[in-house]
Scaffold this active site. Structure first.
Site, mmCIF file in Angstrom:
data_model
loop_
_atom_site.group_PDB
_atom_site.id
_atom_site.type_symbol
_atom_site.label_atom_id
_atom_site.label_comp_id
_atom_site.label_asym_id
_atom_site.label_seq_id
_atom_site.Cartn_x
_atom_site.Cartn_y
_atom_site.Cartn_z
ATOM 1 N N ARG A 176 0.847 -1.204 0.000
ATOM 2 C CA ARG A 176 0.000 0.000 0.000
ATOM 3 C C ARG A 176 0.882 1.254 0.000
ATOM 4 O O ARG A 176 0.616 2.221 -0.724
ATOM 5 C CB ARG A 176 -0.934 0.007 1.226
ATOM 6 C CG ARG A 176 -1.967 -1.117 1.195
ATOM 7 C CD ARG A 176 -3.055 -0.940 2.254
ATOM 8 N NE ARG A 176 -2.611 -1.087 3.634
ATOM 9 C CZ ARG A 176 -2.598 -2.232 4.321
ATOM 10 N NH1 ARG A 176 -2.985 -3.357 3.751
ATOM 11 N NH2 ARG A 176 -2.201 -2.257 5.589
ATOM 12 N N LYS A 181 -12.790 14.477 4.517
ATOM 13 C CA LYS A 181 -13.891 13.933 3.711
ATOM 14 C C LYS A 181 -14.722 12.964 4.535
ATOM 15 O O LYS A 181 -14.186 12.203 5.337
ATOM 16 C CB LYS A 181 -13.315 13.188 2.507
ATOM 17 C CG LYS A 181 -14.393 12.546 1.630
ATOM 18 C CD LYS A 181 -13.816 11.638 0.571
ATOM 19 C CE LYS A 181 -14.242 10.207 0.840
ATOM 20 N NZ LYS A 181 -13.851 9.282 -0.246
ATOM 21 N N LYS A 190 -19.017 17.367 -2.498
ATOM 22 C CA LYS A 190 -18.564 16.300 -3.411
ATOM 23 C C LYS A 190 -19.755 15.433 -3.776
ATOM 24 O O LYS A 190 -20.070 14.458 -3.085
ATOM 25 C CB LYS A 190 -17.461 15.476 -2.747
ATOM 26 C CG LYS A 190 -16.990 14.286 -3.572
ATOM 27 C CD LYS A 190 -15.654 13.761 -3.075
ATOM 28 C CE LYS A 190 -15.270 12.480 -3.788
ATOM 29 N NZ LYS A 190 -13.891 12.064 -3.535
#
Ligand code: 13P
Length: 339
Positions: free
Chosen positions: A46, A136, A219
């Site tokens: 990752r 977010k 968004k």
């Protein structure tokens, strides 16, 4: 809350011709993405994949912010520099996904509520210390014959507003993401109706919880037919329906709208954004906060192999550049065949 800090960060992210890379896949989601190229989801893999993205030369001309997953915020690049510093040094604003994912909504049939509010104030303080300046939270709304229920829309709107208020208190710009999924068989008119219902409730909740509209970004999904619909809409139909819906429901005080790609092909996501920006000045900036539509070609090119890093970075650079053009309405499909 410092309103000037919030407004300045929001404006920096909305710089003309730039948008956001959503690289905040949770451990479960990144495992799926890596599995698609037969790469095991270890912490090292990752890190290697995020290192590839964040060290791509020149994308800072098109990317103003990157959303990180918590693990990534506390990881470093191959040279030992924390990822948040790698980004900030290039003038890219580091952001952080703070929700804990969508869980089954109690006493509802098959709808979801996003969790993560407990302890969020304390987590935001830690994220800010690590360099995050925006955040977010994604609420998920599914369309079926019976859904979404008002219950699902209201609870998700309430949670989004609670999250946004906590972010602003910490001088972190909240990206408010109510995603109407494109998974169903529904047509574009149904998506427009549902997206309108959702946005109306989200802005009522934000207003009710004192959120500073000038210091947040929205968004949303684009207004688009479901993936399984027999009747796919044209690029112009998507642009017109999306703008109509946003103009009806998003106050002009919001500085920017950064779309998710939601499973659209990468080139179509670019074409849709471009078509909207070609329709002239809107009350808010219109740009991208794409995950899959920015990363898919890079992931496919990488295949987990160090010798493919350069070609993967070229693929990511191209999507960033083309979407940067779309954010200004100056994209053309010829740019897809350019080297
Ligand atoms: P997609 O662009 O792949 O939909 O991802 C954006 C995102 O951050 C969803 O929460």
């Amino acid at each position: 809350m410092n309103p000037e800090t919030l407004k300045n960060t929001a404006h920096e992210i909305m710089s003309p011709g730039k948008g956001i890379l959503a690289a905040d896949e949770s451990t479960g989601t990144i495992a799926k993405r890596l599995a698609s190229i037969d790469v095991e989801s270890t912490e090292a893999n990752r890190q290697a994949y995020r290192n590839l993205l964040f060290t791509t030369d020149g994308v800072e001309n098109y990317i103003s912010g990157v959303i990180l997953f918590e693990e990534t915020l506390f990881q470093s690049a191959d040279d030992g520099t924390p990822f948040a510093k790698v980004l900030a040094d290039k003038g890219v604003v580091p952001g952080i996904k703070v929700d804990k994912g969508a869980k089954p909504l109690a006493l509802a049939s098959d709808e979801k509520i996003t969790e993560g509010l407990d302890g969020l104030r304390e987590r935001l303080a830690e994220y800010a210390k690590a360099g995050a300046r925006f955040a977010k939270w994604r609420g998920v709304i599914d369309i079926t014959d019976e859904q979404p229920s008002d219950y699902c829309i209201d609870t998700n709107a309430h949670a989004l507003a609670r999250y946004a208020a906590l972010c602003q208190e910490a001088d972190i710009v909240p990206i408010v993401e109510p995603e109407v999924l494109m998974d169903g068989e529904h047509d574009i008119a149904t998506c427009e109706r549902v997206t309108g219902r959702v946005l109306k409730k989200v802005f009522e909740a934000l207003d009710g919880q004192n959120v500073l509209l000038e210091g947040m970004l929205l968004k949303p999904n684009m207004v688009i037919a479901g993936k399984k619909s027999q009747k796919q809409a044209s690029v112009d139909e998507v642009a017109d329906a999306t703008l109509r819906c946003l103009r009806r429901h998003v106050p002009a005080a919001v500085p920017g709208i950064v779309f998710l790609s939601g499973g659209q092909s990468d080139e179509l996501a670019t074409a849709h954004l471009n078509a909207m920006n070609q329709r002239g000045e809107q009350p808010w900036g219109l740009s991208f906060s794409y995950g899959r539509a920015l990363q898919a070609p890079a992931l496919a090119a990488w295949q987990g192999k160090p010798e493919n890093v350069e070609v993967a970075q070229k693929a990511y650079h191209k999507r960033a550049k083309n979407n940067g053009a779309a954010a200004q309405g100056s994209y053309s499909s010829d740019m897809e065949s350019a080297a």
